[in-house]
Design an enzyme around this catalytic site. Structure first.
Site, mmCIF file in Angstrom:
data_model
loop_
_atom_site.group_PDB
_atom_site.id
_atom_site.type_symbol
_atom_site.label_atom_id
_atom_site.label_comp_id
_atom_site.label_asym_id
_atom_site.label_seq_id
_atom_site.Cartn_x
_atom_site.Cartn_y
_atom_site.Cartn_z
ATOM 1 N N CYS A 289 37.394 37.554 57.939
ATOM 2 C CA CYS A 289 38.384 38.549 57.530
ATOM 3 C C CYS A 289 39.238 38.111 56.349
ATOM 4 O O CYS A 289 39.482 38.896 55.429
ATOM 5 C CB CYS A 289 39.245 38.961 58.710
ATOM 6 S SG CYS A 289 40.320 37.668 59.387
ATOM 7 N N HIS A 350 44.292 38.749 62.167
ATOM 8 C CA HIS A 350 43.358 39.526 61.362
ATOM 9 C C HIS A 350 44.021 39.790 60.014
ATOM 10 O O HIS A 350 45.218 40.080 59.944
ATOM 11 C CB HIS A 350 42.988 40.840 62.037
ATOM 12 C CG HIS A 350 42.041 41.679 61.236
ATOM 13 N ND1 HIS A 350 40.827 41.197 60.785
ATOM 14 C CD2 HIS A 350 42.126 42.961 60.779
ATOM 15 C CE1 HIS A 350 40.211 42.134 60.097
ATOM 16 N NE2 HIS A 350 40.991 43.213 60.071
ATOM 17 N N ASP A 373 41.134 47.731 54.482
ATOM 18 C CA ASP A 373 40.555 46.616 55.239
ATOM 19 C C ASP A 373 39.045 46.541 54.997
ATOM 20 O O ASP A 373 38.293 47.379 55.484
ATOM 21 C CB ASP A 373 40.835 46.805 56.728
ATOM 22 C CG ASP A 373 40.413 45.602 57.563
ATOM 23 O OD1 ASP A 373 39.811 44.666 57.000
ATOM 24 O OD2 ASP A 373 40.692 45.599 58.775
#
Length: 707
Positions: A289, A350, A373
């Site tokens: 991530c 995250h 994202d």
């Protein structure tokens, strides 16, 4: 730039009567300084939309005569073009069209300076430029080169306008950032070199747009839509991962990383972009991530869209949209893999990106920071991307707002349902409304301190854990527990990590049990510690204990436990996290109460010292001293100290020792030299065969100044 005659139409007259173009000076340095694009490219003129840039036209035989000859510029974008007649300043002004003007004093004997300006909402792309000299009887056309047009956050009419220059310096021009990782109890920061000034990075970003499915499917439509940062952010977001296109990065979260680079080894975006471009758009292996997000931040900053990397601690991945995440524990406190069909999970941290833009599709109430994202989790409108989702929509709970607001809302505000299960039956249940989204961090403007964004995302009353989590200790207790018989609970249990330990220290756990009942109880305590990665369920249990307890009515028991280093050093790697859970069982009623906590251990540090301070001159040699001291109680066999730094060092430089005794050090001296300005990162790592997965990493920022 020498001009190539592109076309010629001669109706009447002679060559001697015609003004001919000899040379066009794109005034690259002056334009780059004026447009805040200096260093972005050594190959192209790079300018920002809505702001004039200069071109100086030099003629061959005689000066251009504005009374008998028309001077026309033409910009081409794919199959789209626009003719731009050159006018003298004050004759016309239309902010919705391209304009070309000659300012007073810009006419000379054999040259003229033209100021070319695009509309504020022009498409981000590489344009071709032509010059036409036209009379009533003749037309000559010249291909004079190309230029890159970017968004302009300095311009009020641009959809990415930012009001404060300090914000633009941080979110567009800065080439170094910080990524926050770890757990809310022990937040680690990792520097990341965005690298937008590294050679070839801008060209790789433009290539990313050119090979997107949207462009390959309909070039003309894609070019037109590139004026909109909402559209651009969705295209780039999908292209950073390679799940359904020719994207940059292939993700991997477990198993072997052979055939690629372990995600923890990346320290900057430039190397990833270079590898992708040089491999004819084959995905680079591997990302997780923070790698996906940091590379996305680089691309957006290059395109001129203000962006920042944001970390959510305890981020929920809600696949079924019910805003609830289930976690399963055994009656002995072991966290288990899911037994249901749900793929829901919670990541200790995250990382995603916030991009700054107006949202004309939604109205001014949703302007500002938008979550984008690129980590491929779920599909959005059929592709692996997420956002742009207005942060204000998340805070207000406007779950129907595009794009993907309900998914992002769950990431920061879902409830955690923890089930104690035995033989497939639920024998205990807690609901924790505070665990998800405990902290949301980004780097502060002009500082390495974190900025707490929790209140920007969370409804009032949902961010109360933010202050408590600053302390290196946390208390969790059972919430909303119902016994199997439906009786209200009268047994309370909390678990506290007394302080986050450094590697080589005891892990100290305190369990507090309170008996609210009016009778004496006999209890059994089951306490265990498990190894886990930030994005997955725990794996092996490396320590456990159990005992019988007797507790009087109204009594509070405080139980202290210590996990020595010998129990975890062989299994715990630098990026790993520990899940500690306790289940207290009432022997008579079979009532069970669960409390849990997760944390990461503070890794030992590698010292990096740069000769003469942290600023260096280009093309000058400097010495760096790197050292690591063994703070563990045991010797480390096969220790390897590695030093590397993109833009400073070629390859990896290593030193080894067969056995590194406690208190002893391993050192490496290297020479660095920078070929380009900007901020670079030196990275040092220490690995050893005593625990192959336990790698220690440290980073050091180096500012490279022009000579």
């Amino acid at each position: 730039m020498d001009c190539m005659q592109h076309t010629r139409h001669n109706i009447a007259g002679t060559d001697n009567d015609h003004c001919r173009l000899k040379y066009v000076n794109l005034e690259v340095h002056e334009n780059h300084v004026s447009h805040e694009t200096l260093g972005l490219s050594g190959r192209h003129l790079v300018v920002r939309r809505g702001k004039p840039f200069k071109l100086t036209l030099l003629f061959r035989s005689r000066a251009w005569n504005p009374h008998s000859e028309d001077l026309v510029l033409e910009v081409w974008l794919g199959g789209l073009s626009e003719r731009i007649p050159v006018h003298f300043f004050g004759e016309m002004s239309d902010s919705l069209r391209w304009t070309a003007q000659i300012y007073p004093g810009d006419m000379h004997r054999q040259s003229v300076t033209v100021h070319l300006c695009s509309p504020a909402l022009s498409s981000v792309a590489l344009y071709d430029l032509l010059v036409h000299i036209e009379t009533a009887w003749d037309k000559r056309s010249y291909a004079v080169g190309s230029f890159v047009l970017l968004c302009n956050p300095w311009l009020k009419d641009d959809a990415v306008y930012m009001p404060l220059d300090v914000q633009i310096q941080e979110y567009v021009k800065s080439d170094l950032g910080l990524v926050y990782m770890g757990t809310h109890l022990n937040i680690c920061k990792r520097p990341w070199s965005f690298g937008q000034y590294e050679p070839g990075v801008l060209e790789a970003c433009l290539k990313l747009l050119q090979v997107s499915p949207q462009h390959l499917r309909d070039k003309q439509k894609d070019y037109v839509r590139r004026a909109d940062p909402v559209y651009l952010s969705r295209v780039v977001c999908a292209m950073v991962n390679s799940n359904d296109d020719l994207g940059l990065l292939e993700g991997r979260w477990e198993g072997s990383y052979r055939g690629g680079v372990r995600p923890t080894e990346w320290s900057g975006s430039a190397d990833i972009l270079h590898r992708w471009l040089s491999s004819s758009c084959c995905p680079v292996r591997y990302g997780q991530c923070w790698v996906f997000a940091s590379v996305l931040c680089t691309v957006m900053r290059v395109l001129g869209i203000p962006s920042r990397v944001v970390t959510v601690f305890n981020a929920a991945h809600d696949t079924n949209g019910n805003l609830k995440i289930e976690e399963i524990y055994s009656t002995r406190g072991e966290k288990c893999e899911k037994v249901s069909l749900s793929r829901d999970s919670i990541w200790n941290f995250h990382v995603w990106v916030e991009c700054w833009m107006r949202r004309p599709d939604l109205g001014p109430g949703f302007d500002g920071w938008q979550v984008v994202d690129p980590t491929p989790q779920e599909k959005s409108a059929g592709i692996f991307c997420c956002g742009p989702c207005p942060v204000v929509a998340i805070q207000r709970g406007c779950l129907g707002v595009p794009y993907d607001t309900s998914f992002v809302y769950a990431s920061v505000d879902a409830d955690v349902v923890r089930l104690i299960m035995r033989d497939g039956l639920v024998v205990g249940r807690t609901v924790d409304t505070q665990w998800v989204g405990q902290l949301i961090y980004t780097k502060s403007i002009g500082s390495d301190r974190p900025e707490n964004l929790t209140q920007a995302y969370k409804r009032k009353g949902h961010a109360t854990a933010a202050v408590n989590a600053q302390h290196r200790m946390c208390k969790t207790q059972s919430l909303s527990l119902s016994s199997p018989g439906g009786v209200a609970p009268n047994l309370e249990v909390s678990l506290q990590i007394e302080r986050v330990p450094s590697a080589g220290e005891n892990i100290c756990v305190c369990v507090t049990v309170t008996n609210r009942a009016s009778h004496r109880r006999v209890l059994v305590e089951h306490l265990n510690a498990q190894l886990k990665q930030y994005c997955s369920s725990p794996q092996e249990c490396f320590w456990k204990t159990h005992r019988e307890l007797h507790i009087q009515p109204g009594e509070v028991l405080t139980l202290h436990h210590a996990i020595p280093p010998s129990e975890y050093e062989s299994v715990l790697a630098g990026e790993d996290i520990v899940n500690v859970a306790v289940v207290i069982k009432d022997v008579r009623t079979k009532e069970r109460v669960l409390a849990t906590e997760e944390f990461n251990i503070i890794s030992p540090q590698i010292t990096i010292e740069l000769q003469g301070g942290d600023s260096v001159q280009m093309r000058k040699e400097y010495t760096v001293q790197v050292s690591f001291t063994n703070t563990f109680a045991k010797a480390l066999s096969g220790a390897v100290l590695t030093v590397e730094g993109s833009g400073l060092l070629e390859g990896k430089h290593q030193t080894r020792t067969l056995l590194l005794q406690p208190g002893h050090s391993i050192e490496k001296k290297v020479s660095i030299m920078a070929a380009s300005p900007g901020t670079k990162l030196l990275m040092a790592s220490l690995s050893h065969s005593s625990s192959p997965s336990a790698v220690t990493r440290s980073f050091h920022r180096v500012s490279v100044l022009t000579a």
